[in-house]
Design a protein around this motif. Structure first.
Motif, PDB file in Angstrom:
ATOM      1  N   ASP A   1      45.174  37.884  38.690  1.00  0.00           N
ATOM      2  CA  ASP A   1      44.308  36.997  37.930  1.00  0.00           C
ATOM      3  C   ASP A   1      44.440  37.276  36.431  1.00  0.00           C
ATOM      4  OD1 ASP A   1      42.901  39.314  37.496  1.00  0.00           O
ATOM      5  OD2 ASP A   1      41.019  38.576  38.309  1.00  0.00           O
ATOM      6  N   GLY A   2      43.751  36.474  35.621  1.00  0.00           N
ATOM      7  CA  GLY A   2      43.857  36.574  34.168  1.00  0.00           C
ATOM      8  C   GLY A   2      43.460  37.932  33.629  1.00  0.00           C
ATOM      9  N   ILE A   3      42.419  38.527  34.180  1.00  0.00           N
ATOM     10  CA  ILE A   3      41.959  39.833  33.709  1.00  0.00           C
ATOM     11  C   ILE A   3      43.023  40.878  33.971  1.00  0.00           C
ATOM     12  CG2 ILE A   3      40.234  41.655  34.043  1.00  0.00           C
ATOM     13  CD1 ILE A   3      38.319  39.383  34.923  1.00  0.00           C
TER      14      ILE A   3
ATOM     15  N   ALA B   1      28.805  34.419  37.995  1.00  0.00           N
ATOM     16  CA  ALA B   1      29.791  35.474  37.777  1.00  0.00           C
ATOM     17  C   ALA B   1      30.574  35.752  39.055  1.00  0.00           C
ATOM     18  CB  ALA B   1      29.102  36.743  37.297  1.00  0.00           C
ATOM     19  N   GLU B   2      31.859  36.051  38.887  1.00  0.00           N
ATOM     20  CA  GLU B   2      32.740  36.377  40.009  1.00  0.00           C
ATOM     21  C   GLU B   2      33.395  37.720  39.735  1.00  0.00           C
ATOM     22  OE1 GLU B   2      35.567  33.187  39.827  1.00  0.00           O
ATOM     23  OE2 GLU B   2      34.139  31.694  40.570  1.00  0.00           O
ATOM     24  N   ILE B   3      33.720  38.428  40.781  1.00  0.00           N
ATOM     25  CA  ILE B   3      34.431  39.701  40.677  1.00  0.00           C
ATOM     26  C   ILE B   3      35.913  39.451  40.945  1.00  0.00           C
ATOM     27  CG2 ILE B   3      34.665  42.028  41.636  1.00  0.00           C
ATOM     28  CD1 ILE B   3      31.691  41.788  42.480  1.00  0.00           C
ATOM     29  N   SER B   4      36.774  40.027  40.108  1.00  0.00           N
ATOM     30  CA  SER B   4      38.217  39.875  40.323  1.00  0.00           C
ATOM     31  C   SER B   4      38.613  40.588  41.621  1.00  0.00           C
ATOM     32  CB  SER B   4      38.992  40.462  39.146  1.00  0.00           C
ATOM     33  OG  SER B   4      38.880  41.868  39.136  1.00  0.00           O
TER      34      SER B   4
ATOM     35  N   LEU C   1      35.154  40.986  35.682  1.00  0.00           N
ATOM     36  CA  LEU C   1      34.182  39.943  35.985  1.00  0.00           C
ATOM     37  C   LEU C   1      34.672  38.666  35.327  1.00  0.00           C
ATOM     38  CD1 LEU C   1      30.877  41.839  35.110  1.00  0.00           C
ATOM     39  CD2 LEU C   1      32.003  41.678  37.333  1.00  0.00           C
ATOM     40  N   HIS C   2      34.483  37.560  36.000  1.00  0.00           N
ATOM     41  CA  HIS C   2      34.863  36.260  35.437  1.00  0.00           C
ATOM     42  C   HIS C   2      33.645  35.357  35.460  1.00  0.00           C
ATOM     43  CE1 HIS C   2      37.185  32.785  34.355  1.00  0.00           C
ATOM     44  NE2 HIS C   2      36.794  32.148  35.451  1.00  0.00           N
TER      45      HIS C   2
END
Length: 160
Positions: free
Chosen positions: A2-4, A109-112, A118-119
């Motif tokens: 993912d982006g993070i 909020a979502e967890i990667s 966090l996203h």
């Protein structure tokens, strides 16, 4: 990825500063960058892939990961529960990209997948948890602006 995780791997995410994790981050980033570059040009080999998998496992074993996240409107805090059992709460306005957000924006909020990020989809904002745990709330520029702001709490010498 993912982006993070991509930003962390490529070094384009939040500045994590210096410290004992810097050398580990460098080793991990080197292995991941090699694997990413191989994927981009189509030449990844089994050894590069295995090295990236090993480094990813090392990173996961060294860093606490989020297992739950929620926004508490009563205290205006984002609450994160880590796999260590530690609960982390932070004011969203301290973190770059979350300031001025509405409660509904923070509730999604979502967890990667790695648990290291966090996203916040409605804000298109990401937070890198290892950086946050080290006190990094945004980019170098954001942190410099935060240092110039008035203190949030009175210093110990002014409290009577």
């Amino acid at each position: 990825m993912d982006g993070i995780e991509r930003d962390a791997a490529l070094g384009t995410g939040l500045d994590r500063g210096t410290g004992p994790r810097t050398a580990i981050d460098g080793a991990i980033n080197g292995a991941i960058n090699g694997a990413i570059n191989g994927v981009i040009d189509g030449t990844i080999d089994g050894d590069s892939y295995e090295a990236a998998v090993r480094e990813g496992a090392l990173q996961r074993s060294l860093l606490p990961a989020a297992v739950a996240v929620r926004y508490d409107g009563a205290t205006d805090r984002v609450l994160v529960i880590l796999d260590t059992g530690v609960e982390l709460a932070f004011a969203p306005w301290l973190v770059q990209g979350l300031g001025g957000a509405e409660a509904d924006d923070l509730m999604e909020a979502e967890i990667s997948p790695s648990g290291l990020g966090l996203h916040f989809p409605r804000l298109n904002a990401d937070v890198y948890l290892p950086g946050l745990l080290e006190g990094v709330m945004g980019t170098k520029r954001w942190m410099a602006l935060m240092r110039q702001a008035p203190p949030l709490w009175p210093s110990a010498t002014t409290v009577k």
